[in-house]
Design a protein around this motif. Sequence first.
Motif, PDB file in Angstrom:
ATOM      1  N   LYS A 279      -6.920   0.899  -1.799  1.00  0.00           N
ATOM      2  CA  LYS A 279      -6.545   1.633  -0.591  1.00  0.00           C
ATOM      3  C   LYS A 279      -5.341   2.532  -0.861  1.00  0.00           C
ATOM      4  O   LYS A 279      -5.303   3.692  -0.418  1.00  0.00           O
ATOM      5  CB  LYS A 279      -6.236   0.647   0.535  1.00  0.00           C
ATOM      6  CG  LYS A 279      -6.077   1.321   1.898  1.00  0.00           C
ATOM      7  CD  LYS A 279      -5.989   0.301   3.016  1.00  0.00           C
ATOM      8  CE  LYS A 279      -5.901   0.990   4.379  1.00  0.00           C
ATOM      9  NZ  LYS A 279      -5.827   0.009   5.489  1.00  0.00           N
ATOM     10  N   GLY A 280      -4.352   1.996  -1.577  1.00  0.00           N
ATOM     11  CA  GLY A 280      -3.184   2.801  -1.915  1.00  0.00           C
ATOM     12  C   GLY A 280      -3.540   3.984  -2.796  1.00  0.00           C
ATOM     13  O   GLY A 280      -3.042   5.099  -2.606  1.00  0.00           O
ATOM     14  N   LEU A 281      -4.442   3.758  -3.791  1.00  0.00           N
ATOM     15  CA  LEU A 281      -4.856   4.840  -4.677  1.00  0.00           C
ATOM     16  C   LEU A 281      -5.640   5.910  -3.915  1.00  0.00           C
ATOM     17  O   LEU A 281      -5.488   7.110  -4.180  1.00  0.00           O
ATOM     18  CB  LEU A 281      -5.697   4.284  -5.831  1.00  0.00           C
ATOM     19  CG  LEU A 281      -4.946   3.441  -6.865  1.00  0.00           C
ATOM     20  CD1 LEU A 281      -5.921   2.850  -7.869  1.00  0.00           C
ATOM     21  CD2 LEU A 281      -3.891   4.260  -7.577  1.00  0.00           C
TER      22      LEU A 281
ATOM     23  N   ALA B 124      -3.894   3.491 -13.828  1.00  0.00           N
ATOM     24  CA  ALA B 124      -3.160   2.815 -12.754  1.00  0.00           C
ATOM     25  C   ALA B 124      -3.865   1.536 -12.338  1.00  0.00           C
ATOM     26  O   ALA B 124      -3.233   0.480 -12.150  1.00  0.00           O
ATOM     27  CB  ALA B 124      -3.003   3.748 -11.559  1.00  0.00           C
ATOM     28  N   ILE B 125      -5.192   1.586 -12.191  1.00  0.00           N
ATOM     29  CA  ILE B 125      -5.953   0.394 -11.809  1.00  0.00           C
ATOM     30  C   ILE B 125      -5.819  -0.692 -12.871  1.00  0.00           C
ATOM     31  O   ILE B 125      -5.600  -1.872 -12.557  1.00  0.00           O
ATOM     32  CB  ILE B 125      -7.435   0.763 -11.597  1.00  0.00           C
ATOM     33  CG1 ILE B 125      -7.584   1.652 -10.362  1.00  0.00           C
ATOM     34  CG2 ILE B 125      -8.292  -0.489 -11.455  1.00  0.00           C
ATOM     35  CD1 ILE B 125      -8.979   2.212 -10.179  1.00  0.00           C
TER      36      ILE B 125
ATOM     37  N   ILE C  55       0.835  -1.207   0.000  1.00  0.00           N
ATOM     38  CA  ILE C  55       0.000   0.000   0.000  1.00  0.00           C
ATOM     39  C   ILE C  55       0.869   1.256   0.000  1.00  0.00           C
ATOM     40  O   ILE C  55       0.603   2.224  -0.730  1.00  0.00           O
ATOM     41  CB  ILE C  55      -0.949  -0.007   1.213  1.00  0.00           C
ATOM     42  CG1 ILE C  55      -1.990  -1.110   1.053  1.00  0.00           C
ATOM     43  CG2 ILE C  55      -1.626   1.356   1.372  1.00  0.00           C
ATOM     44  CD1 ILE C  55      -2.891  -1.283   2.259  1.00  0.00           C
ATOM     45  N   ALA C  56       1.925   1.248   0.804  1.00  0.00           N
ATOM     46  CA  ALA C  56       2.821   2.405   0.860  1.00  0.00           C
ATOM     47  C   ALA C  56       3.463   2.667  -0.493  1.00  0.00           C
ATOM     48  O   ALA C  56       3.615   3.831  -0.913  1.00  0.00           O
ATOM     49  CB  ALA C  56       3.896   2.181   1.923  1.00  0.00           C
ATOM     50  N   GLY C  57       3.848   1.599  -1.193  1.00  0.00           N
ATOM     51  CA  GLY C  57       4.444   1.759  -2.522  1.00  0.00           C
ATOM     52  C   GLY C  57       3.485   2.408  -3.501  1.00  0.00           C
ATOM     53  O   GLY C  57       3.870   3.286  -4.290  1.00  0.00           O
ATOM     54  N   ILE C  58       2.211   1.996  -3.457  1.00  0.00           N
ATOM     55  CA  ILE C  58       1.214   2.580  -4.367  1.00  0.00           C
ATOM     56  C   ILE C  58       0.933   4.032  -3.982  1.00  0.00           C
ATOM     57  O   ILE C  58       0.770   4.901  -4.855  1.00  0.00           O
ATOM     58  CB  ILE C  58      -0.079   1.745  -4.341  1.00  0.00           C
ATOM     59  CG1 ILE C  58       0.187   0.367  -4.946  1.00  0.00           C
ATOM     60  CG2 ILE C  58      -1.190   2.447  -5.111  1.00  0.00           C
ATOM     61  CD1 ILE C  58      -0.994  -0.561  -4.914  1.00  0.00           C
TER      62      ILE C  58
ATOM     63  N   GLY D 291       3.848  -1.583  -9.865  1.00  0.00           N
ATOM     64  CA  GLY D 291       3.359  -2.894 -10.281  1.00  0.00           C
ATOM     65  C   GLY D 291       4.250  -4.029  -9.816  1.00  0.00           C
ATOM     66  O   GLY D 291       3.766  -5.052  -9.300  1.00  0.00           O
ATOM     67  N   PHE D 292       5.562  -3.858  -9.977  1.00  0.00           N
ATOM     68  CA  PHE D 292       6.485  -4.901  -9.506  1.00  0.00           C
ATOM     69  C   PHE D 292       6.452  -5.012  -7.987  1.00  0.00           C
ATOM     70  O   PHE D 292       6.624  -6.103  -7.434  1.00  0.00           O
ATOM     71  CB  PHE D 292       7.904  -4.602  -9.992  1.00  0.00           C
ATOM     72  CG  PHE D 292       8.129  -4.957 -11.429  1.00  0.00           C
ATOM     73  CD1 PHE D 292       7.962  -6.271 -11.861  1.00  0.00           C
ATOM     74  CD2 PHE D 292       8.502  -4.005 -12.367  1.00  0.00           C
ATOM     75  CE1 PHE D 292       8.156  -6.611 -13.191  1.00  0.00           C
ATOM     76  CE2 PHE D 292       8.698  -4.329 -13.689  1.00  0.00           C
ATOM     77  CZ  PHE D 292       8.526  -5.650 -14.114  1.00  0.00           C
ATOM     78  N   ASN D 293       6.223  -3.893  -7.309  1.00  0.00           N
ATOM     79  CA  ASN D 293       6.070  -3.939  -5.858  1.00  0.00           C
ATOM     80  C   ASN D 293       4.853  -4.777  -5.476  1.00  0.00           C
ATOM     81  O   ASN D 293       4.907  -5.594  -4.541  1.00  0.00           O
ATOM     82  CB  ASN D 293       5.925  -2.518  -5.319  1.00  0.00           C
ATOM     83  CG  ASN D 293       5.706  -2.487  -3.815  1.00  0.00           C
ATOM     84  OD1 ASN D 293       6.513  -3.013  -3.061  1.00  0.00           O
ATOM     85  ND2 ASN D 293       4.614  -1.880  -3.403  1.00  0.00           N
ATOM     86  N   MET D 294       3.757  -4.606  -6.221  1.00  0.00           N
ATOM     87  CA  MET D 294       2.555  -5.394  -5.982  1.00  0.00           C
ATOM     88  C   MET D 294       2.788  -6.863  -6.308  1.00  0.00           C
ATOM     89  O   MET D 294       2.343  -7.758  -5.575  1.00  0.00           O
ATOM     90  CB  MET D 294       1.405  -4.845  -6.833  1.00  0.00           C
ATOM     91  CG  MET D 294       0.785  -3.584  -6.294  1.00  0.00           C
ATOM     92  SD  MET D 294      -0.211  -3.889  -4.830  1.00  0.00           S
ATOM     93  CE  MET D 294      -1.492  -4.926  -5.516  1.00  0.00           C
TER      94      MET D 294
END
Length: 414
Positions: A337-339, A387-388, A30-33, A292-295
């Motif tokens: 949530k991140g967005l 982004a989504i 979440i923090a990354g997004i 994306g890679f973080n996700m």
Amino acid sequence: MNLELFIANRIRTGGISGKRLAQPVVKVSIAGIIIGMVVMLISIATGMGFQKEIREKIIGFGSHIQVVSYDFNLSYETNPINRDSLLEKQLSEVPGILHIQRFATKPGILKTNNQMQGMILRGVGPEFDWSFFRTIIKEGDTLTLSDDKTSSGILISDDVAKMLQLKVGDKAPMYFFEDQIRARNFRVAGIFDSNLPDLDKTFILCDIRQVQRLNNWSYNQIAGYELLAQDFENIMETGAMVADVVAGYISPDGAMLRTRTIQQTQPQIFGWLDLLDMNIAVIIGLIVLVAGFNMITGLLILILERTNMIGILKAMGLADWPLRKVFLTLASHIALKGLFWGNLAGLTFCMLQKQFGIIKLNPENYFLETVPIHLTWTSILLLNAGAILAIFLMMLGPSYLAAKISPVKAIRFE
């Protein structure tokens, strides 16, 4: 309750026994997004803001569209055209045109006791729109013009005023070279600063009657019309409609007219501004890839942590698609949530910067005094939708991997 949603919520909250990595992984994802969304919003807002501010400065000096004599004269010693009330009415009726004003130009040299500077005298009439120059006036005021009396006042830039050591109220002699040298004494009525040195050191604004007299023109002769458009994004279409109007115009003396947009008169600056779009696209692309890679990494860790659970669910008869939906639901929760928090933080920063100008810039390098901000709801919605979509597509691979895990090996997995 939906089974996939129930399992996803239990994994997210750490309610299912295991190695308890779910909550930290979810928080990091979440923090990354959030960080990625904030960076993307700021990139778009500052990029669009910079384009808008510079564009408005350029248009303030030259309008959106000009109607001038149909000749090959590209200098500021222009051939005159005659005012035509019927043509002015037709131009004002073109969709998207907000305002029409006359102009005339004359090159000369502004000289004081110790310094001189080559300048372009730009004559304007009483109908001139001063809204842009009122925002950049530092000292004095704009010109008060009328059809009955010729004004001797001029507006000069702060750069020129410092160079020639002029102040508001000072006399400013200007010399014009033709068959013989002609001189005019002007009075500094105002000093402006657009932070665009190329334009600030080029143009002086004055009464159009002064230029008409210097060019030996009659009151009805002008260099052309300047047209202010409603929407810059549609300037090419508006310019084409204006061109259709003037294409069939022939004055009584046989003169013809042509149009030119601000993009045609200032191609270098607008070409440079267009490069910002590519820079913004590159930044957004990189941020989406990183987020994306973080996700993907986070989801793979969650799958690895819940390998035993996956094996038990598959042994109990859970099909591949519902199992994939568990992790896609979990990923969707993380992304949304991140967005949400990313949009909230990014938009809050943009509003504060636009309102208070917290972050300053060096005008000599950036042509602006503060970081500019400009956002539209369309750009915000498109950014979030993109982004989504990008995150969802990236999640398909890891969810497919979860569905391919063997139940027997998964149950035995330590």
